[in-house]
Design an enzyme around this catalytic site. Structure first.
Site, PDB file in Angstrom:
ATOM      1  N   GLY A  17       0.800  -1.215   0.000  1.00  0.00           N
ATOM      2  CA  GLY A  17       0.000   0.000   0.000  1.00  0.00           C
ATOM      3  C   GLY A  17       0.835   1.268   0.000  1.00  0.00           C
ATOM      4  O   GLY A  17       2.061   1.250   0.168  1.00  0.00           O
ATOM      5  N   HIS A  18       0.156   2.396  -0.142  1.00  0.00           N
ATOM      6  CA  HIS A  18       0.842   3.688  -0.236  1.00  0.00           C
ATOM      7  C   HIS A  18       1.592   4.030   1.050  1.00  0.00           C
ATOM      8  O   HIS A  18       1.171   3.723   2.151  1.00  0.00           O
ATOM      9  CB  HIS A  18      -0.129   4.809  -0.610  1.00  0.00           C
ATOM     10  CG  HIS A  18      -1.321   4.948   0.291  1.00  0.00           C
ATOM     11  ND1 HIS A  18      -2.476   5.552  -0.124  1.00  0.00           N
ATOM     12  CD2 HIS A  18      -1.549   4.568   1.568  1.00  0.00           C
ATOM     13  CE1 HIS A  18      -3.352   5.545   0.862  1.00  0.00           C
ATOM     14  NE2 HIS A  18      -2.812   4.957   1.900  1.00  0.00           N
ATOM     15  N   ASN A  19       2.750   4.636   0.858  1.00  0.00           N
ATOM     16  CA  ASN A  19       3.587   5.140   1.956  1.00  0.00           C
ATOM     17  C   ASN A  19       4.207   4.048   2.822  1.00  0.00           C
ATOM     18  O   ASN A  19       4.718   4.345   3.911  1.00  0.00           O
ATOM     19  CB  ASN A  19       2.805   6.114   2.850  1.00  0.00           C
ATOM     20  CG  ASN A  19       2.373   7.364   2.117  1.00  0.00           C
ATOM     21  OD1 ASN A  19       1.220   7.476   1.712  1.00  0.00           O
ATOM     22  ND2 ASN A  19       3.294   8.291   1.916  1.00  0.00           N
TER      23      ASN A  19
END
Length: 317
Positions: free
Chosen positions: A228-230
């Site tokens: 997922g993002h980050n």
């Protein structure tokens, strides 16, 4: 865009200088020309140390906004931020600029190469790959058929990206209206892969909202994995097939995630931890230990004892 214009678009009120805002950014990294937001008590402690020029907040957090930072007060800062993220989103395609492809690189037929792309020495890009604008790929990499590397992503040296993996797609982030509509949050970050990283077939790694999703040197990721993002993965991690890491998960160095394991968002796993197959990480875990189970996850030795107690209970009854 001026703060007065922004306030009209998100139904906010403000008093103070009508600043020109050039971008959105996080509380941690925003500067005087950027707008940030805070939508709850969890991150409120970071408001006083932010360098943002302006901030979207609820009325309950207004007293925490320091002097010199303009507060835009609204009912739902997260939703307001999502609305603005579309306005400040980067364009899908940049103005054409020449790319820098090393003479020793091999580019096979039907590869799309965007603007300002850099491909290093002895790198091979196989048929059907997509290299978006401003992509950088190091030396001695192998990019297999139909790999997608979206705009602004960085691939280190000696990396192998297997067929159909996707690097830098938008993360799964939405704000929600009172009537149940889901408003997309546009992602302006990127993905950065270190050196000697391998990404399996059909694996996806989402770009960060503002900053980078980071995969450090020597990490190996199996097929059919979702990052997922980050997220931040340390050196030498091993991520086995069908693992899913929710946004902002942080893995230390040499963490092992077994098959079909997963994590909730915003959790940290320490160095050299091992998560057994189908393990579910719902809280921060210290390094150097083996863990199993999901609700709750626990050290492997404790999980064995727990299972034994359950079996004994049913035998007695």
């Amino acid at each position: 865009m001026k703060l007065s214009e922004i306030a009209l678009k998100v139904d906010a009120t403000f008093s103070g200088e009508d600043l020109e805002i050039f971008a959105l950014n996080s509380l941690k990294n925003a500067n005087k020309a950027e707008l940030t937001y805070c939508d709850g008590e969890k991150n409120a402690k970071f408001i006083s140390t932010s360098n943002a020029g302006a901030i979207l907040v609820t009325k309950s957090l207004l007293d925490l906004v320091p002097a010199g930072m303009v507060a835009l007060v609204c009912d739902n800062p997260h939703l307001a931020f999502a609305i603005l993220s579309k306005i400040y989103a980067k364009p899908l395609f940049c103005e054409p600029k020449p790319s820098n492809i090393a003479q020793s690189a091999t580019i096979m037929p039907n590869v799309y190469i965007g603007s300002n792309v850099s491909v290093g020495e002895n790198t091979i890009v196989m048929a059907g790959a997509f290299l978006g604008d401003n992509v950088t790929i190091g030396k001695n990499c192998i990019i297999h058929p139909n790999v997608v590397i979206y705009n602004d992503c960085v691939i280190g040296n000696e990396c192998h990206l297997l067929a159909n993996c996707v690097i830098g797609s938008d993360g799964f982030g939405y704000a929600h209206t009172k009537t149940g509509e889901h408003v997309k949050i546009y992602h302006n970050g990127n993905v950065v892969l270190g050196d000697f990283v391998e990404i399996g077939a059909c694996t996806t790694i989402d770009r960060g909202v503002f900053e980078s999703t980071m995969i450090a040197n020597y990490t190996k990721i199996d097929n059919l994995v979702q990052i997922g993002h980050n997220c931040e993965l340390g050196n030498g991690c091993l991520i086995v097939s069908q693992t899913g890491l929710a946004g902002s998960t942080v893995l230390g160095r040499n963490v092992v995630m077994g098959g079909q394991s997963g994590s909730a968002g915003h959790v940290k796993v320490g160095d050299f931890a091992q998560i057994a197959a189908r393990g579910g990480v719902s809280k921060d875990l210290p390094g150097g230990k083996k863990y199993a189970g999901a609700y709750p996850i626990m050290e492997l030795s404790e999980q064995f004892k727990f299972q034994a107690k359950i079996l004994r209970f049913f035998k007695k009854n």
